[in-house]
Design an enzyme around this catalytic site. Structure first.
Site, PDB file in Angstrom:
ATOM      1  N   HIS A  42      -4.004  -5.638   0.681  1.00 19.64           N
ATOM      2  CA  HIS A  42      -5.308  -4.983   0.796  1.00 19.64           C
ATOM      3  C   HIS A  42      -6.019  -5.547   2.023  1.00 19.64           C
ATOM      4  O   HIS A  42      -6.126  -6.773   2.170  1.00 19.64           O
ATOM      5  CB  HIS A  42      -6.177  -5.281  -0.430  1.00 19.64           C
ATOM      6  CG  HIS A  42      -5.665  -4.732  -1.724  1.00 19.64           C
ATOM      7  ND1 HIS A  42      -6.133  -3.563  -2.280  1.00 19.64           N
ATOM      8  CD2 HIS A  42      -4.733  -5.199  -2.589  1.00 19.64           C
ATOM      9  CE1 HIS A  42      -5.518  -3.334  -3.428  1.00 19.64           C
ATOM     10  NE2 HIS A  42      -4.660  -4.319  -3.651  1.00 19.64           N
ATOM     11  N   GLN A  96      -1.829  -6.665 -10.356  1.00 22.01           N
ATOM     12  CA  GLN A  96      -1.068  -5.621  -9.660  1.00 22.01           C
ATOM     13  C   GLN A  96      -0.867  -4.417 -10.576  1.00 22.01           C
ATOM     14  O   GLN A  96      -0.506  -4.577 -11.752  1.00 22.01           O
ATOM     15  CB  GLN A  96       0.300  -6.165  -9.216  1.00 22.01           C
ATOM     16  CG  GLN A  96       1.096  -5.178  -8.362  1.00 22.01           C
ATOM     17  CD  GLN A  96       2.434  -5.755  -7.868  1.00 22.01           C
ATOM     18  OE1 GLN A  96       2.949  -6.731  -8.430  1.00 22.01           O
ATOM     19  NE2 GLN A  96       2.983  -5.156  -6.831  1.00 22.01           N
ATOM     20  N   ASP A 101      -6.836   3.175   0.868  1.00 24.98           N
ATOM     21  CA  ASP A 101      -6.911   3.095  -0.590  1.00 24.98           C
ATOM     22  C   ASP A 101      -7.823   4.234  -1.060  1.00 24.98           C
ATOM     23  O   ASP A 101      -8.920   4.406  -0.533  1.00 24.98           O
ATOM     24  CB  ASP A 101      -7.483   1.719  -0.998  1.00 24.98           C
ATOM     25  CG  ASP A 101      -7.273   1.424  -2.467  1.00 24.98           C
ATOM     26  OD1 ASP A 101      -7.708   2.241  -3.307  1.00 24.98           O
ATOM     27  OD2 ASP A 101      -6.699   0.371  -2.787  1.00 24.98           O
ATOM     28  N   ILE A 102      -7.352   5.031  -2.024  1.00 23.99           N
ATOM     29  CA  ILE A 102      -8.181   6.181  -2.453  1.00 23.99           C
ATOM     30  C   ILE A 102      -9.343   5.750  -3.341  1.00 23.99           C
ATOM     31  O   ILE A 102     -10.239   6.546  -3.594  1.00 23.99           O
ATOM     32  CB  ILE A 102      -7.374   7.280  -3.187  1.00 23.99           C
ATOM     33  CG1 ILE A 102      -6.488   6.708  -4.284  1.00 23.99           C
ATOM     34  CG2 ILE A 102      -6.613   8.145  -2.217  1.00 23.99           C
ATOM     35  CD1 ILE A 102      -5.925   7.777  -5.208  1.00 23.99           C
ATOM     36  N   HIS A 135       1.825  -4.476  -1.507  1.00 25.90           N
ATOM     37  CA  HIS A 135       0.783  -3.967  -0.608  1.00 25.90           C
ATOM     38  C   HIS A 135      -0.228  -5.067  -0.348  1.00 25.90           C
ATOM     39  O   HIS A 135      -0.590  -5.822  -1.230  1.00 25.90           O
ATOM     40  CB  HIS A 135       0.111  -2.710  -1.160  1.00 25.90           C
ATOM     41  CG  HIS A 135      -0.299  -2.805  -2.591  1.00 25.90           C
ATOM     42  ND1 HIS A 135       0.613  -2.679  -3.617  1.00 25.90           N
ATOM     43  CD2 HIS A 135      -1.493  -3.025  -3.155  1.00 25.90           C
ATOM     44  CE1 HIS A 135      -0.026  -2.810  -4.764  1.00 25.90           C
ATOM     45  NE2 HIS A 135      -1.300  -3.038  -4.520  1.00 25.90           N
TER      46      HIS A 135
HETATM   47  P1  AMP Z   1      -3.105  -3.416  -6.962  1.00 30.75           P
HETATM   48  O1  AMP Z   1      -1.723  -2.980  -7.428  1.00 30.75           O
HETATM   49  O2  AMP Z   1      -3.969  -3.913  -8.089  1.00 30.75           O
HETATM   50  O3  AMP Z   1      -3.067  -4.409  -5.832  1.00 30.75           O
HETATM   51  O4  AMP Z   1      -3.886  -2.178  -6.407  1.00 30.75           O
HETATM   52  C1  AMP Z   1      -3.355  -0.905  -6.244  1.00 30.75           C
HETATM   53  C2  AMP Z   1      -4.307  -0.147  -5.353  1.00 30.75           C
HETATM   54  O5  AMP Z   1      -3.753   1.119  -5.083  1.00 30.75           O
HETATM   55  C3  AMP Z   1      -5.702   0.094  -5.955  1.00 30.75           C
HETATM   56  O6  AMP Z   1      -6.675  -0.450  -5.086  1.00 30.75           O
HETATM   57  C4  AMP Z   1      -5.797   1.615  -6.044  1.00 30.75           C
HETATM   58  O7  AMP Z   1      -7.087   2.081  -5.767  1.00 30.75           O
HETATM   59  C5  AMP Z   1      -4.786   2.060  -5.008  1.00 30.75           C
HETATM   60  N1  AMP Z   1      -4.173   3.359  -5.218  1.00 30.75           N
HETATM   61  C6  AMP Z   1      -3.664   3.855  -6.368  1.00 30.75           C
HETATM   62  N2  AMP Z   1      -3.110   5.064  -6.154  1.00 30.75           N
HETATM   63  C7  AMP Z   1      -3.249   5.329  -4.829  1.00 30.75           C
HETATM   64  C8  AMP Z   1      -2.886   6.431  -3.990  1.00 30.75           C
HETATM   65  N3  AMP Z   1      -2.234   7.504  -4.466  1.00 30.75           N
HETATM   66  N4  AMP Z   1      -3.210   6.365  -2.675  1.00 30.75           N
HETATM   67  C9  AMP Z   1      -3.866   5.294  -2.188  1.00 30.75           C
HETATM   68  N5  AMP Z   1      -4.234   4.230  -2.926  1.00 30.75           N
HETATM   69  C10 AMP Z   1      -3.937   4.253  -4.236  1.00 30.75           C
END
Ligand code: AMP
Length: 146
Positions: free
Chosen positions: A106, A98, A35-36, A104
């Site tokens: 975590h 989300q 996760d970035i 995904h």
């Molecule tokens: P969520 O959809 O709330 O479960 O979380 C989406 C996750 O994706 C968040 O923790 C972001 O920090 C992560 N994220 C968003 N863009 C990227 C990316 N390009 N590469 C890696 N992680 C990402």
């Protein structure tokens, strides 16, 4: 009604190699990358290769593959980040939090004294992420599944 899967989401682009990522693991059914905006060092996302928005539309078999890979990552992360525990989280649909609509999981390593950052609070430096990916890959290479 739930919206249809959109193959222009950022994780679909990462899977197709159209966007970069810090990849740590891949098998026939799943892909894992950092996760970035990590909530703790080593925060990893595990995704199915098959298209699915979330828990509601993923097949049971693909979900099982994601769970299997999440376990693999969790065990390696304990070693790579000297962790004492793991949070597993999955959000399905916007109301749950989300923001990226490709399922995904975590995988968040936890250690006493290391605070859990709020979701998406700070983009980590690329050099730090590269180091964390290397540590996780090394631990994955040497880990034995319990
Ligand atoms: P969520 O959809 O709330 O479960 O979380 C989406 C996750 O994706 C968040 O923790 C972001 O920090 C992560 N994220 C968003 N863009 C990227 C990316 N390009 N590469 C890696 N992680 C990402």
């Amino acid at each position: 009604m739930m919206p249809a899967y959109d193959d222009q989401n950022i994780f679909a682009k990462i899977l197709r190699g159209e966007l970069p990522c810090f990849k740590v693991y891949e098998n026939a059914h799943t892909f894992a990358f950092l996760d970035i905006m990590p909530r703790t060092p080593g925060h990893t996302l595990v995704i199915p290769k098959a298209p699915a928005r979330g828990i509601l539309d993923i097949s049971a078999d693909d979900l099982a593959e994601v769970a299997r890979t999440s376990k693999t990552i969790a065990v390696a992360a304990m070693k790579a980040f000297d962790a004492e525990g793991i949070i597993i989280q999955q959000f399905s649909e916007a109301v749950s939090g989300q923001v990226v609509f490709h399922l995904h999981m975590h995988v968040v390593p936890m250690k006493s004294g290391v605070a859990l950052r709020p979701p998406q609070s700070r983009q980590e430096d690329a050099t730090v992420l590269a180091d964390h990916a290397a540590r996780l890959i090394a631990a994955l290479g040497s880990s034995r599944e319990p």
